[in-house]
Design a protein around this motif. Structure first.
Motif, short mmCIF file in Angstrom:
data_model
loop_
_atom_site.label_atom_id
_atom_site.label_comp_id
_atom_site.label_asym_id
_atom_site.label_seq_id
_atom_site.Cartn_x
_atom_site.Cartn_y
_atom_site.Cartn_z
N GLY A 134 -4.95 -3.52 9.68
CA GLY A 134 -6.27 -3.82 9.13
C GLY A 134 -6.89 -2.68 8.35
O GLY A 134 -8.08 -2.72 8.04
N ASN A 135 -6.10 -1.67 8.01
CA ASN A 135 -6.61 -0.53 7.24
C ASN A 135 -6.25 -0.68 5.76
O ASN A 135 -5.11 -1.00 5.42
CB ASN A 135 -6.05 0.79 7.76
CG ASN A 135 -6.62 1.16 9.12
OD1 ASN A 135 -7.39 0.40 9.67
ND2 ASN A 135 -6.24 2.30 9.65
N GLU A 136 -7.20 -0.41 4.91
CA GLU A 136 -7.00 -0.51 3.46
C GLU A 136 -6.94 0.90 2.85
O GLU A 136 -7.75 1.77 3.19
CB GLU A 136 -8.15 -1.29 2.83
CG GLU A 136 -8.04 -1.41 1.30
CD GLU A 136 -9.27 -2.04 0.69
OE1 GLU A 136 -9.36 -2.05 -0.55
OE2 GLU A 136 -10.14 -2.49 1.46
N ILE A 137 -5.96 1.12 1.97
CA ILE A 137 -5.82 2.42 1.31
C ILE A 137 -6.86 2.49 0.19
O ILE A 137 -6.85 1.67 -0.72
CB ILE A 137 -4.41 2.59 0.72
CG1 ILE A 137 -3.34 2.38 1.79
CG2 ILE A 137 -4.25 3.97 0.08
CD1 ILE A 137 -1.95 2.16 1.25
N ILE A 138 -7.73 3.48 0.25
CA ILE A 138 -8.78 3.60 -0.77
C ILE A 138 -8.58 4.81 -1.68
O ILE A 138 -9.22 4.93 -2.71
CB ILE A 138 -10.18 3.66 -0.13
CG1 ILE A 138 -10.30 4.85 0.83
CG2 ILE A 138 -10.50 2.37 0.57
CD1 ILE A 138 -11.69 5.05 1.38
N ASP A 139 -7.70 5.72 -1.27
CA ASP A 139 -7.46 6.91 -2.10
C ASP A 139 -6.13 7.52 -1.70
O ASP A 139 -5.77 7.52 -0.51
CB ASP A 139 -8.59 7.92 -1.89
CG ASP A 139 -8.40 9.16 -2.76
OD1 ASP A 139 -8.24 8.99 -3.99
OD2 ASP A 139 -8.38 10.28 -2.22
N SER A 140 -5.40 8.04 -2.68
CA SER A 140 -4.12 8.69 -2.37
C SER A 140 -3.81 9.76 -3.41
O SER A 140 -4.27 9.68 -4.56
CB SER A 140 -2.98 7.67 -2.32
OG SER A 140 -2.77 7.09 -3.59
N THR B 30 -7.99 5.89 4.34
CA THR B 30 -8.06 4.45 4.59
C THR B 30 -9.43 4.07 5.13
O THR B 30 -10.19 4.93 5.59
CB THR B 30 -6.98 4.01 5.59
OG1 THR B 30 -7.20 4.69 6.84
CG2 THR B 30 -5.59 4.30 5.08
N LYS B 31 -9.69 2.77 5.08
CA LYS B 31 -10.93 2.27 5.68
C LYS B 31 -10.64 0.96 6.40
O LYS B 31 -9.67 0.24 6.08
CB LYS B 31 -12.02 2.07 4.62
CG LYS B 31 -11.81 0.85 3.74
CD LYS B 31 -13.03 0.62 2.86
CE LYS B 31 -12.85 -0.65 2.00
NZ LYS B 31 -14.03 -0.92 1.16
N ASN B 32 -11.48 0.63 7.35
CA ASN B 32 -11.37 -0.62 8.09
C ASN B 32 -11.88 -1.75 7.20
O ASN B 32 -13.01 -1.70 6.70
CB ASN B 32 -12.19 -0.54 9.39
CG ASN B 32 -11.95 -1.73 10.28
OD1 ASN B 32 -12.18 -2.86 9.91
ND2 ASN B 32 -11.50 -1.47 11.49
N THR B 33 -11.05 -2.77 7.00
CA THR B 33 -11.41 -3.85 6.09
C THR B 33 -12.57 -4.70 6.62
O THR B 33 -13.27 -5.35 5.83
CB THR B 33 -10.19 -4.76 5.84
OG1 THR B 33 -9.65 -5.18 7.11
CG2 THR B 33 -9.12 -4.03 5.06
N LYS B 34 -12.79 -4.69 7.93
CA LYS B 34 -13.86 -5.52 8.51
C LYS B 34 -15.18 -4.77 8.59
O LYS B 34 -16.24 -5.31 8.25
CB LYS B 34 -13.44 -5.99 9.91
CG LYS B 34 -12.28 -6.98 9.89
CD LYS B 34 -11.95 -7.44 11.30
CE LYS B 34 -10.80 -8.45 11.28
NZ LYS B 34 -10.46 -8.90 12.67
N THR B 35 -15.12 -3.51 9.02
CA THR B 35 -16.36 -2.74 9.22
C THR B 35 -16.67 -1.79 8.08
O THR B 35 -17.75 -1.20 8.03
CB THR B 35 -16.27 -1.92 10.52
OG1 THR B 35 -15.21 -0.95 10.39
CG2 THR B 35 -15.98 -2.81 11.72
N ASN B 36 -15.67 -1.60 7.15
CA ASN B 36 -15.80 -0.65 6.04
C ASN B 36 -15.92 0.80 6.52
O ASN B 36 -16.32 1.67 5.75
CB ASN B 36 -17.00 -0.98 5.15
CG ASN B 36 -16.75 -2.20 4.29
OD1 ASN B 36 -15.61 -2.46 3.90
ND2 ASN B 36 -17.78 -2.96 4.01
N GLU B 37 -15.54 1.05 7.76
CA GLU B 37 -15.55 2.43 8.28
C GLU B 37 -14.43 3.22 7.62
O GLU B 37 -13.27 2.79 7.61
CB GLU B 37 -15.35 2.43 9.80
CG GLU B 37 -15.31 3.83 10.39
CD GLU B 37 -14.94 3.83 11.86
OE1 GLU B 37 -14.82 4.94 12.43
OE2 GLU B 37 -14.74 2.74 12.44
N ILE B 38 -14.78 4.38 7.05
CA ILE B 38 -13.77 5.23 6.41
C ILE B 38 -13.22 6.20 7.44
O ILE B 38 -13.96 6.93 8.09
CB ILE B 38 -14.38 5.99 5.21
CG1 ILE B 38 -14.85 4.99 4.15
CG2 ILE B 38 -13.37 6.96 4.61
CD1 ILE B 38 -15.55 5.62 2.97
#
Length: 218
Positions: free
Chosen positions: A63-69, A134-142
């Protein structure tokens, strides 16, 4: 006479449009070519994304989304930061010299003991450090940034075909890796900003010249 002037103005405008349209394309292509230490092609970006996704799956980070790499090629020798304290520089320099000395001793021993065998320097492994957030796709927690080491292994199948695979060697200490990556990343960012600033200045000058030319022709 007026017709010739109008034709000249149209020609100048066409040339200017070609430059304005073509310059950003040229700059973009040049950026991709210049980034030698960074995986920047579309294919390699996909490979990096897939590698990070695989690592997240293997480490149960669902459930983690990659937002920067950011990807940096690991130097063959230990990187010596010019901002380090003199004692730290000496330590790293000593490690690098010991490594080179060991290669020389091995070469010398092989050359002395056998006549048919030649010393083969250990191949330099194609290692990359992948830093990502990464961030949580449900809570948007980074979540705190992470780092992993990937190794690219290319095996030759025949003259035209190669098998290219990426292996994840494991998790790294993000702060420790960023210690040597940050100066490289910042220097690259500064260089690209300078290039963009110069190109913007050229575009502005070109626009002013065209306006001035059009004004004088009226």
């Amino acid at each position: 006479m007026g017709t010739n002037n109008n034709g000249m103005i149209i020609l100048i405008i066409i040339i200017a449009l070609v430059i304005l349209v073509g310059l950003p394309i040229y700059i973009k292509k040049k950026r991709i070519k210049d980034k030698k230490a960074i995986i920047s092609s579309r294919k390699n970006k996909d490979e990096v994304w897939k590698s990070v996704k695989k690592y997240l799956k293997d480490s149960n980070q669902y459930g983690n989304e990659i937002i920067d790499s950011y990807v940096a090629k690991r130097p063959a020798l230990d990187y010596i930061d010019p901002n380090l304290a003199p004692c730290e520089k000496r330590k790293l320099s000593y490690v690098n010299k010991i490594r080179e000395y060991q290669y020389k001793i091995a070469r010398k021993q092989i050359n002395q003991n056998t006549s048919n065998t030649k010393f083969v320097r250990p191949p330099i492994r194609d290692l990359y450090v992948v830093c990502f957030t990464t961030k949580n796709t449900k809570t948007n927690e980074i979540y705190p940034p992470q780092a992993i080491e990937c190794e690219v292994v290319v095996k030759k199948i025949d003259k035209k075909t190669q098998d290219r695979q990426i292996f994840i060697n494991g998790k790294l200490n993000y702060d420790k890796e960023m210690y040597w990556i940050a100066p490289i990343k910042n220097a690259e960012l500064e260089r690209m900003q300078k290039i963009e600033a110069k190109n913007n200045q050229r575009n502005e000058k070109l626009k002013k010249r065209l306006k001035k030319k059009e004004k004088n022709e009226k």
